[in-house]
Enzyme design. Structure first.
Site, mmCIF file in Angstrom:
data_model
loop_
_atom_site.group_PDB
_atom_site.id
_atom_site.type_symbol
_atom_site.label_atom_id
_atom_site.label_comp_id
_atom_site.label_asym_id
_atom_site.label_seq_id
_atom_site.Cartn_x
_atom_site.Cartn_y
_atom_site.Cartn_z
ATOM 1 N N ASN A 94 6.267 3.500 -0.711
ATOM 2 C CA ASN A 94 6.381 2.330 -1.607
ATOM 3 C C ASN A 94 7.306 2.609 -2.791
ATOM 4 O OD1 ASN A 94 4.514 4.059 -2.844
ATOM 5 N ND2 ASN A 94 3.336 2.393 -3.757
ATOM 6 N N HIS A 204 -7.444 7.368 0.955
ATOM 7 C CA HIS A 204 -8.356 7.184 -0.180
ATOM 8 C C HIS A 204 -9.619 6.384 0.142
ATOM 9 C CE1 HIS A 204 -5.913 3.565 -0.493
ATOM 10 N NE2 HIS A 204 -4.919 4.184 -1.068
ATOM 11 N N ASP A 277 -3.342 11.302 -3.968
ATOM 12 C CA ASP A 277 -2.805 9.964 -4.268
ATOM 13 C C ASP A 277 -2.099 9.995 -5.634
ATOM 14 O OD1 ASP A 277 -2.103 7.328 -4.117
ATOM 15 O OD2 ASP A 277 -4.122 6.526 -4.316
HETATM 16 O O1 DOR Z 1 -3.688 3.277 -7.570
HETATM 17 C C1 DOR Z 1 -2.796 3.222 -6.739
HETATM 18 N N1 DOR Z 1 -1.517 3.437 -7.082
HETATM 19 N N2 DOR Z 1 -3.096 2.942 -5.460
HETATM 20 C C2 DOR Z 1 -2.158 2.706 -4.539
HETATM 21 O O2 DOR Z 1 -2.489 2.464 -3.408
HETATM 22 C C3 DOR Z 1 -0.728 2.726 -4.919
HETATM 23 C C4 DOR Z 1 -0.519 3.598 -6.084
HETATM 24 C C5 DOR Z 1 0.828 3.482 -6.720
HETATM 25 O O3 DOR Z 1 1.816 3.426 -5.988
HETATM 26 O O4 DOR Z 1 0.894 3.504 -7.939
#
Ligand code: DOR
Length: 410
Positions: A94, A204, A277
């Site tokens: 992403n 997660h 994460d």
């Molecule tokens: O807290 C999150 N941040 N969860 C996600 O799934 C994406 C991530 C992000 O890209 O900041």
């Protein structure tokens, strides 16, 4: 390439059934001797009193390059990873633009070769633009080096699209790591995995109800796995100060009951991987009013300390299970166990090794992190346990809190 002799540590690799004081020799980037080693040419790294384990892998990290380099870059994120003891990270797609083409996968691999402190395994998007409507070209993405496909940040809402993704993944042997967003989606995707005969891995996992579904599926012999973050394992919603965006993430912190179910699942092997994460955001973004602040917390530099402090030293989790969840567990999900591509304390394995000091006490000071971001929910906490050396292909890239060799990992 010079040889490296890691001397006198406790060699510990539960999967290779290695546990004892000894020496480890890495030659030409591969493990050349385990237990007793002699080499006249080798550089010597003393490891007395330390745990010597296969190089740690974090299979869920956001590096933000390209597009959001003010939050993190491949260089800064991999230095943070090296500080945390990780010799490899799998990075989510992403970015801006999303990593949905072979060219964009190749670009990350090229940048990492020049600038990364450790190995980078790029994930690609499951759907074009991460928009959930059209599956990307898995054959081309796999050929370009995508380690797995993920639409992290989003779930693929359309069941028909998810079915297409599983069929394409099966054909191209593409691991799928799915953004978990409640038990409904987990149940649906377990059903699709059963129907199509290809595995799904849930990112997660945070709710007891999700854990239950994954446990049941595994009991039925389905190729289903899950990962948990250090923050969901260590914290619950009650621990978050009101309005503090450094405790805001997706999925959010859950109840103490959910946290305990997650811990049990890790102990029992239902959850096979610990993944941070690591989601860096800039300080001014996190300083916005809670509702407007972006979700996500960083984790690369605190994972080992938090897991040892809260789970291992408290007697909840065996050291063996903790190491497994950061080595063979995630390696298996990415289909890279065995041979010469994955680290292990076994002759012929990749010479990536992490040295841990389980008793090293330290205080979390985000302003000293290698990461560009400071959005850490463990700031100020006293931890016991830390990585003290990170070795990639026989070369120490981090030692005692200093980065030695930034960049250029082949
Ligand atoms: O807290 C999150 N941040 N969860 C996600 O799934 C994406 C991530 C992000 O890209 O900041």
């Amino acid at each position: 390439m010079s040889d490296l002799l890691v001397q006198g540590g406790r060699l510990f690799d539960p999967v290779s059934r290695v546990d004892g004081i000894g020496d480890l020799l890495i030659k030409d980037g591969q493990v050349a001797a385990v237990g007793e080693a002699v080499s006249v040419e080798a550089e010597v790294l003393g490891a007395r009193g330390l745990l010597v384990v296969p190089g740690l892998l974090d299979m869920h990290v956001h590096l933000r390059e390209p597009g959001q380099e003010h939050k993190e870059t491949i260089a800064s994120g991999t230095r943070a990873a090296a500080m945390g003891g990780f010799t490899a990270v799998a990075c989510e797609p992403n970015t801006s633009p999303p990593r949905d083409t072979a060219e964009r996968v190749a670009e990350v691999i090229e940048t990492a070769k020049r600038e990364a402190a450790i190995r980078v395994l790029p994930k690609c998007a499951i759907t074009v633009g991460q928009e959930g409507s059209e599956v990307t070209d898995f054959a081309a993405l796999r050929a370009a080096g995508a380690a797995a496909a993920s639409d992290d940040g989003f779930s693929v809402r359309d069941a028909g699209v998810m079915r297409d993704a599983l069929a394409a993944a099966k054909q191209t042997r593409m691991p799928l790591t799915l953004h978990v967003d409640g038990p409904e989606m987990v149940e649906r995707d377990i059903g699709l995995a059963a129907e199509l005969g290809w595995g799904v891995h849930f990112s997660h996992v945070s709710l007891a109800a999700e854990v239950e579904l994954i446990a049941e599926a595994r009991e039925r012999g389905l190729p289903v796995s899950g990962e948990a973050t250090p923050h969901h394992l260590a914290l619950c919603a009650d621990d978050a100060p009101m309005g503090d965006a450094n405790f805001k993430m997706n999925p959010p912190l859950r109840s103490a009951g959910d946290r305990d179910a997650l811990r049990t699942a890790l102990v029992e092997g239902v959850i096979c991987a610990i993944a941070s994460d690591h989601a860096p955001h800039a300080p001014d973004e996190k300083a916005r009013p809670f509702e407007e602040a972006p979700p996500g917390v960083i984790g690369l530099e605190t994972t080992v300390g938090v897991i040892w402090t809260d789970l291992v030293h408290t007697g909840l989790l065996a050291e063996r299970a903790a190491v497994r969840a950061m080595t063979a567990g995630p390696q298996e999900v990415l289909g890279m166990v065995g041979g010469s591509v994955s680290p292990a304390l076994r002759i012929g394995a990749r010479g990536d090794v992490t040295l841990l000091d389980p008793d090293h006490e330290w205080t979390v000071e985000p302003e000293r992190f290698e990461s560009k971001a400071r959005n850490c929910p463990f700031a100020g906490r006293r931890l016991r346990g830390r990585a003290v050396a990170t070795i990639v292909a026989g070369r120490a890239v981090m030692r005692e809190g200093s980065i030695l060799a930034p960049g250029a990992i082949e």
